[in-house]
Structures are given as C-alpha cells and as structure tokens.
Motif scaffolding. Sequence first.
Motif, mmCIF file in Angstrom:
data_model
loop_
_atom_site.group_PDB
_atom_site.id
_atom_site.type_symbol
_atom_site.label_atom_id
_atom_site.label_comp_id
_atom_site.label_asym_id
_atom_site.label_seq_id
_atom_site.Cartn_x
_atom_site.Cartn_y
_atom_site.Cartn_z
ATOM 1 N N PRO A 273 -16.928 29.921 8.906
ATOM 2 C CA PRO A 273 -17.001 31.179 8.167
ATOM 3 C C PRO A 273 -15.729 31.492 7.390
ATOM 4 O O PRO A 273 -14.662 30.935 7.659
ATOM 5 N N VAL B 280 -12.530 29.802 11.346
ATOM 6 C CA VAL B 280 -12.468 30.824 10.300
ATOM 7 C C VAL B 280 -11.403 30.461 9.271
ATOM 8 O O VAL B 280 -10.269 30.106 9.617
ATOM 9 N N LEU C 104 -20.988 37.478 11.521
ATOM 10 C CA LEU C 104 -20.797 36.064 11.208
ATOM 11 C C LEU C 104 -21.979 35.203 11.665
ATOM 12 O O LEU C 104 -22.035 34.027 11.324
ATOM 13 N N ASP D 47 -22.000 33.960 5.958
ATOM 14 C CA ASP D 47 -20.989 32.898 6.012
ATOM 15 C C ASP D 47 -19.641 33.368 5.503
ATOM 16 O O ASP D 47 -18.606 32.779 5.837
#
Length: 461
Positions: A59, A127, A102, A106
Amino acid sequence: MWINRRFKELGALALSLPAIKQRLDGGSDNSYSILPYLARAGIVDANILEVPERAVAGPIISWTACRDQEGVPMALSMLGFRVRVFDGDEDVIQESELMVLLQTFDALVDVPLSKDAFHAAIKHPGVKFVLETNAVIPPRLELSCIPLSRTAFLPDDEESEVLWQPLCSLLGLAPPIHAFPIGAPRKLRIFRDDRSVVEPIVSTDCARSSSMDDSPWALIPKGGWQESQTSPKTPRDYALISRAAMTAATPLFRSSVGTFPGNQAGFDPEGMTYSDEGAHLALTKVTARGRPYRSGSFATVNSFAHGRFEAEIKAARGSGLVTGFFLYRDCPRQEIDIELTGDDPHRMLVNVYFNPGDEGVAIGFGYRGSPCRIELGFDATQDYHLYAIEWRPGLISWSVDDKVVHQRVGWDPTPLPHLPMHLNANLWAPRSEELAGRLDESVLPATASFRNVSIWRIQGE
C-alpha cells in the motif's frame, strides 16, 4: 512494395485518421497496438482484452501540495492502484481504521492520520510513501520519521519523465507511455469515497446485473451490490442550453456512422428518420458497415462537462434489442448509461464506466462496467416517458418522469467520470445474449423513438 500493388485485390480502404497510435517512448509492435484497434473496429470481441489487474506494489500513503489540479492521485490510478483521496476536513484516522481502509484501497492520498496510525504505517514494512514538493502534512506528524528507502519525493517539475521516474522506481513499475497527468480539478472530487459507509458493500439483489468489470477502478461487491444511501432529491440549479423536438434534423445532433465492439448492427444515416412524433431509429435486417443489421444512432456535435440530459423515449420491443441514451467519451473511456432492453421492458439498466487519465490518454478498459437494473413500473416500449441523467461533481442521478430512481457517488462502486462527454442515443443488437437475450428477427424492423431532447448546464459552472 509488392503489397502496395495489391490493395485493390484486397479491398483495402484508407482512413482519414490513424487507427493505431505510435508509442511515444519507442517503436510500436503488433502486440501493443493491433488488438485494441481490432476490438474498437468490432473484428474481435472486446472481452478478450483483459482488464488490468490491481497493482500489488502498495500500500501507498501520499501527501500532496493540495493544488487545484490533483496529478498524484490520477497518476497512481493510471498505474493500477485503487486510490482514495481525502479533503483534510475528515475526522482523524486511527490505527484500526487505517488497517480497514488498506483492505479496500491501495493508495491513500492526503489522509489525516493520527500519530498512532502514522507510526503503525511506518512500522509496516510494505507501506510506501509518496511526497510532493511542499506537501501539506498534518502538523502532528513528524516527516523525519518516514524511512527514505520507502519514500518517493516528486519534484516540483512539469517534465513528465522527471515525475514518473521516482514514483515508478519506488514501486518497481515501468513508467507509462503517457505523460504524467495534470489531474482533475480538486472541486470535482475524483477518488473521494462518498459512500454512506466505508465497510465492505452489503449484499443485495441486483438481478442479472451483478457482473462487473473487476478492475482497479471498481469496488467489486461480495455477493451483490447496494447503491448509495444518498437522499433522493433533484437539484434544480440548471440553466437550459438547448432543446430539440427531434421532428427534423437539427445542428445540435449529428447522425452517427460506424459501429462498436459487441454490436451486430452498423449505424447508418438511413437508419434514422423523422416525423411529428420525433426521431426514429430503426434496426432492420440490412447489411451495414460490415454487420448483418442496420440501425440508427445520433450524438451531440459538442461535448459537455456536467449538467442534466433528458429525452422522451419510447423503447424498441423484442429480445436482443437495446435502446440507449447515454453520455460517452474516448481517451480515456468514460460513460454514463441509460439502457432499455427489449426483452425486459419493465426495467431500466443504469451503468457507469470509468478509466483514469487526462484528456487524450488512451485508456479504455471495461466490458461490463458497473450495471444495475431499476424497476420502472411500466412497459417502456408502449409509450414515451421522460428519462434523465443528472451529472454533477460527486453525484450522478437517474430520473424517470421527474422522479429520481437511482443515485451514485464516488466509489459507489466506481469513481465518477470527470471529463467532457457527448450525449448519444442509439438502437443496437448485442452479440452477447447476456444483456438482452438472443435477437429475435421476427420483430424486425424494430424502432426506438426519441423526442424533446434537452441539455441543461449547472448554473455557476
């Protein structure tokens, strides 16, 4: 040289415009260019062109400079990410809420994270962070805590390659052939999640219309789809631009020529006639444009950005026939539909297609869109009724006889179209039996009629 002398034998035809566009970053080849063209020409089924999968490099959490044009979220969407943008006035997002977000999206842009959520994102090894020059970051968050190895800094530069390079390098993706987008104006609210709930969509019955394009630009429901709970009201801040009785040819509309993938009929001016009752589109068993049937279609000469679009329509009756009244554009493809299928005349099909990009970007995925059928309470083939699409920033409403019957907001289940579109009307025969059943030639010729077509603009825009 030999093939140039065989064009007459092959029956080759010349085009006024290039059908296959040259890549901007190098030489084209057939795998890049020929299949999309063959689908547009209707030679192959558009459904063989797979919708791109969601990107898996996220993400992503991004903060931008909050300019009037939102280029970063558009760029992330073009790369295949499911993007949600925040306005900054939302409640602070806590850690538990971030984890839920999340699971659906995305990439979160300008998200108002709490300190705990911010540090949880930093600790999450997957992340990645994307920061524009002069990014507006919540003051409670410490920029110095963000790991540089997982961060892309986008310079304040108008050169496309300069902007794509750090972003795609971080994500491990090849830069697109398109220029880095300027993005949609902030006031259009593209990529906002305006659904009444953020949780996964609740299951409901949307008969025969549950199949949607599984793309980065649609939230696919699990077991069904529930429309937005937006209050059913019709804004009246519109000013009339033009109105056509459609009893004779008008400079507002042009008769369309051609066809499109999945259509068994070719559109030809001879498929459209006028009378005191309006314009009539007739689908007949006459070969046209390389198709076994001929029909009629018309579209506005000009394109429009938002407004109210309405017409009195008497739909064609019979299995395998679709009467369409819709807004449409190409490059990128975006569309807002009203379709009346002849095999199910007591219901109306509404649909939205969204593809990201600035004006001219050749992104045109989508075969089914995000359709849903609405009960009408009458037979649409028996008489004229007033159908309307009201398209404004952040909201689309469909009305029948001045009653709102369906509404959609952002991410319900797609982002809303944001670029100017042409208003169209047609009568066509799908190749697939999924939409309207098998074409019944015994009902031909079949006619769809349109009258009193009106276009209104939103006052103040």
